[in-house]
Design a protein around this motif. Structure first.
Motif, PDB file in Angstrom:
ATOM      1  N   ALA A  25      50.640  59.871  43.840  1.00 12.50           N
ATOM      2  CA  ALA A  25      51.181  58.558  43.502  1.00 12.50           C
ATOM      3  C   ALA A  25      50.037  57.707  42.963  1.00 12.50           C
ATOM      4  O   ALA A  25      49.047  57.476  43.652  1.00 12.50           O
ATOM      5  N   GLU A  26      50.193  57.265  41.739  1.00 15.13           N
ATOM      6  CA  GLU A  26      49.123  56.577  41.010  1.00 15.13           C
ATOM      7  C   GLU A  26      49.247  55.063  41.115  1.00 15.13           C
ATOM      8  O   GLU A  26      50.317  54.498  40.831  1.00 15.13           O
ATOM      9  N   ASN A  27      48.154  54.415  41.532  1.00 15.47           N
ATOM     10  CA  ASN A  27      48.044  52.966  41.443  1.00 15.47           C
ATOM     11  C   ASN A  27      47.618  52.630  40.018  1.00 15.47           C
ATOM     12  O   ASN A  27      46.465  52.872  39.632  1.00 15.47           O
ATOM     13  N   SER A  28      48.513  52.091  39.228  1.00  9.41           N
ATOM     14  CA  SER A  28      48.205  51.845  37.826  1.00  9.41           C
ATOM     15  C   SER A  28      47.267  50.650  37.667  1.00  9.41           C
ATOM     16  O   SER A  28      46.892  50.010  38.656  1.00  9.41           O
ATOM     17  N   VAL A  29      46.885  50.342  36.428  1.00  9.13           N
ATOM     18  CA  VAL A  29      45.919  49.277  36.181  1.00  9.13           C
ATOM     19  C   VAL A  29      46.432  47.961  36.738  1.00  9.13           C
ATOM     20  O   VAL A  29      47.636  47.704  36.788  1.00  9.13           O
ATOM     21  N   ASP A  30      45.509  47.117  37.154  1.00 10.44           N
ATOM     22  CA  ASP A  30      45.816  45.986  38.033  1.00 10.44           C
ATOM     23  C   ASP A  30      45.880  44.686  37.237  1.00 10.44           C
ATOM     24  O   ASP A  30      45.119  43.767  37.481  1.00 10.44           O
ATOM     25  N   ARG A  57      54.569  44.383  35.042  1.00 10.59           N
ATOM     26  CA  ARG A  57      53.918  45.481  34.335  1.00 10.59           C
ATOM     27  C   ARG A  57      52.502  45.646  34.871  1.00 10.59           C
ATOM     28  O   ARG A  57      51.913  44.656  35.317  1.00 10.59           O
ATOM     29  N   PRO A  58      51.902  46.791  34.750  1.00 10.93           N
ATOM     30  CA  PRO A  58      52.527  48.065  34.428  1.00 10.93           C
ATOM     31  C   PRO A  58      53.133  48.688  35.682  1.00 10.93           C
ATOM     32  O   PRO A  58      52.894  48.225  36.796  1.00 10.93           O
ATOM     33  N   CYS A  95      46.487  54.808  28.697  1.00 15.63           N
ATOM     34  CA  CYS A  95      47.951  54.776  28.655  1.00 15.63           C
ATOM     35  C   CYS A  95      48.515  54.308  29.991  1.00 15.63           C
ATOM     36  O   CYS A  95      47.984  54.643  31.061  1.00 15.63           O
ATOM     37  N   THR A  96      49.596  53.563  29.947  1.00 20.93           N
ATOM     38  CA  THR A  96      50.318  53.160  31.144  1.00 20.93           C
ATOM     39  C   THR A  96      51.788  53.530  30.996  1.00 20.93           C
ATOM     40  O   THR A  96      52.248  53.922  29.927  1.00 20.93           O
ATOM     41  N   ASP A  97      52.529  53.386  32.081  1.00 16.22           N
ATOM     42  CA  ASP A  97      53.969  53.646  32.103  1.00 16.22           C
ATOM     43  C   ASP A  97      54.252  55.052  31.557  1.00 16.22           C
ATOM     44  O   ASP A  97      53.531  55.985  31.894  1.00 16.22           O
ATOM     45  N   PRO A 133      57.786  50.978  41.303  1.00 11.65           N
ATOM     46  CA  PRO A 133      57.741  49.551  40.977  1.00 11.65           C
ATOM     47  C   PRO A 133      56.328  49.085  40.656  1.00 11.65           C
ATOM     48  O   PRO A 133      55.345  49.581  41.220  1.00 11.65           O
ATOM     49  N   PRO A 134      56.190  48.131  39.747  1.00  7.67           N
ATOM     50  CA  PRO A 134      54.862  47.619  39.399  1.00  7.67           C
ATOM     51  C   PRO A 134      54.172  46.990  40.602  1.00  7.67           C
ATOM     52  O   PRO A 134      54.788  46.246  41.370  1.00  7.67           O
TER      53      PRO A 134
END
Length: 435
Positions: free
Chosen positions: A256-261, A267-268, A286-288, A314-315
């Motif tokens: 499970a990836e913590n995307s860019v903050d 978003r994201p 890249c995101t999403d 969820p973001p």
């Protein structure tokens, strides 16, 4: 998914302006009120899915016990090992032993002066292993001075200098160790807020970080103690933060990836990824499902060449732990993927049981929604895969005088099938049980 370039520029400008989450901030703790019984423990007032309750095993009120409990492991005698982050400063962490009987909790500190300890797991040789910020070491709870370092020289990612200091690991069926090495920044920007490029105009931080490494298992030594190769190979790259990983009984590996903050609350999206050897998962380009962040040349970004998520989350939900439930207390959850959402924004503070296929893949749907606090829901992108299942803690938002917003981190399935949860923001150990 279509996202305008103008909106992407807004994301990046917010990040450059300092609009990222203050990951090291620790809010004032709030006490969990209790009322009634939850399978032998005081029941909190947190609203749970029908048939379940959230019991309070312990909450720190004085100087005894861990400051920031993050992960748990049940031992053969029914006691628990608990990793205490201590703080986001090196040398203040510890491993504790929790003896919890008859709604009473007693703590014994086994090892102190650790630097941000996180994962606790049993290895293929039967020993206990612990991930500290820059190493993984063997550990004997009955003789804490025994053991030693088995994986050394992991990057020393201090949070106040970088972003993702925690080591985490899982064992594959052959005993090999998959180790998280987080990205040293949020979006690979230099001190001027510009893309930190190397000579090939790619992110200069990707060579040995922002990945999951594989350390091959060499088998036991003459004393039966496990050995791992000191050399590693990249297993999966382009991953910002992989503290939430799990290996399914089929052998598939999930993250499970913590995307860019960035500061946009919508978003994201965070992600569920199936990790496969040699794949690149897109950070920081890249995101999403494959939206390119501006600032990088198209020849480098190449989102179409990178592996898209199996499912979005969820973001800013901030997934920090993942496991496949195998207990007896909740037959309806067997085989499901449990994920803790630690984030303090409107989608965080939850535990979700994701429906899965035979190989552990999340069951997904399009045109889905996710719940937000204090009430209501938001739509996922219409054409993007979203996880199906149910929230075990649908009402864990902050309620004045009753309970804080949840901040679940580590989870563990006890021998009786209950689900134990470490909650670091409010210094608590909790237990999901049958109501």
């Amino acid at each position: 998914m279509i996202v305008t370039f103008r909106r992407l520029l807004v994301w990046v400008s917010l990040a450059l302006a300092g609009g990222m989450e203050p990951a090291a901030a620790q809010p004032v703790r709030t006490t969990y009120a209790v009322q009634g019984d939850c399978h032998g423990w005081p029941a909190t007032t947190v609203g749970m899915v029908s048939g379940m309750c959230l019991g309070l095993v312990w909450q720190r009120t004085g100087d005894s016990g861990p400051r920031m409990p993050r992960t748990l492991y049940e031992m053969d005698d029914g006691d628990w090992l608990v990793a205490d982050l201590g703080s986001w400063d090196a040398g203040r962490g510890a491993i504790w032993r929790l003896s919890a009987r008859g709604a009473q909790a007693r703590w014994t500190r086994l090892v102190a002066n650790l630097s941000m300890p996180h994962t606790i797991a049993r290895g293929p040789d039967g020993r206990i292993y612990v991930a500290e910020m820059s190493r993984i070491f063997a550990f004997d709870p009955d003789d804490p001075h025994e053991g030693g370092t088995v994986i050394a020289d992991l990057p020393d990612n201090r949070l106040h200098e970088n972003r993702h200091p925690l080591s985490a690991f899982v064992f594959q069926a052959d005993g090999s160790m998959l180790v998280n090495v987080g990205a040293p920044s949020d979006t690979c920007l230099d001190t001027r807020g510009r893309p930190n490029r190397d000579a090939q105009r790619q992110c200069a931080e990707r060579a040995e970080q922002a990945m999951v490494r594989r350390y091959a298992y060499l088998g036991p030594d003459a004393a039966g103690l496990g050995r791992w190769s000191p050399d590693w190979t990249p297993f999966a790259t382009g991953l910002r933060n992989s503290v939430a990983m799990a290996v399914h009984p089929s052998g598939s590996v999930w993250q499970a990836e913590n995307s860019v903050d960035l500061n946009d609350p919508a978003r994201p999206y965070d992600e569920i990824n199936r990790l496969e050897a040699g794949r690149d998962y897109g950070w920081p380009y890249c995101t999403d499902m494959g939206t390119a962040l501006p600032g990088w040349p198209a020849a480098v970004t190449g989102c179409g060449r990178r592996t898209s998520p199996t499912s979005l989350l969820p973001p800013h939900s901030a997934p920090l732990a993942m496991l496949f439930y195998d207990g007896a207390m909740f037959p309806e959850l067997r085989g499901r993927m449990l994920i803790s959402w630690h984030g303090y924004r409107r989608a965080g503070g939850r535990i979700m049981a994701v429906d899965t296929t035979a190989d552990g893949a999340p069951v997904t749907a399009t045109r889905a929604h996710y719940a937000i606090y204090p009430r209501g829901s938001m739509a996922y992108p219409a054409d993007a895969p979203a996880p199906q299942g149910r929230l075990l803690t649908p009402r864990w938002g902050s309620v004045q005088g009753q309970h804080p917003m949840g901040a679940p981190v580590g989870m563990a399935v006890a021998r009786d099938g209950s689900i134990w949860v470490a909650e670091d923001r409010n210094g608590a150990v909790l237990r999901i049980a049958r109501f």
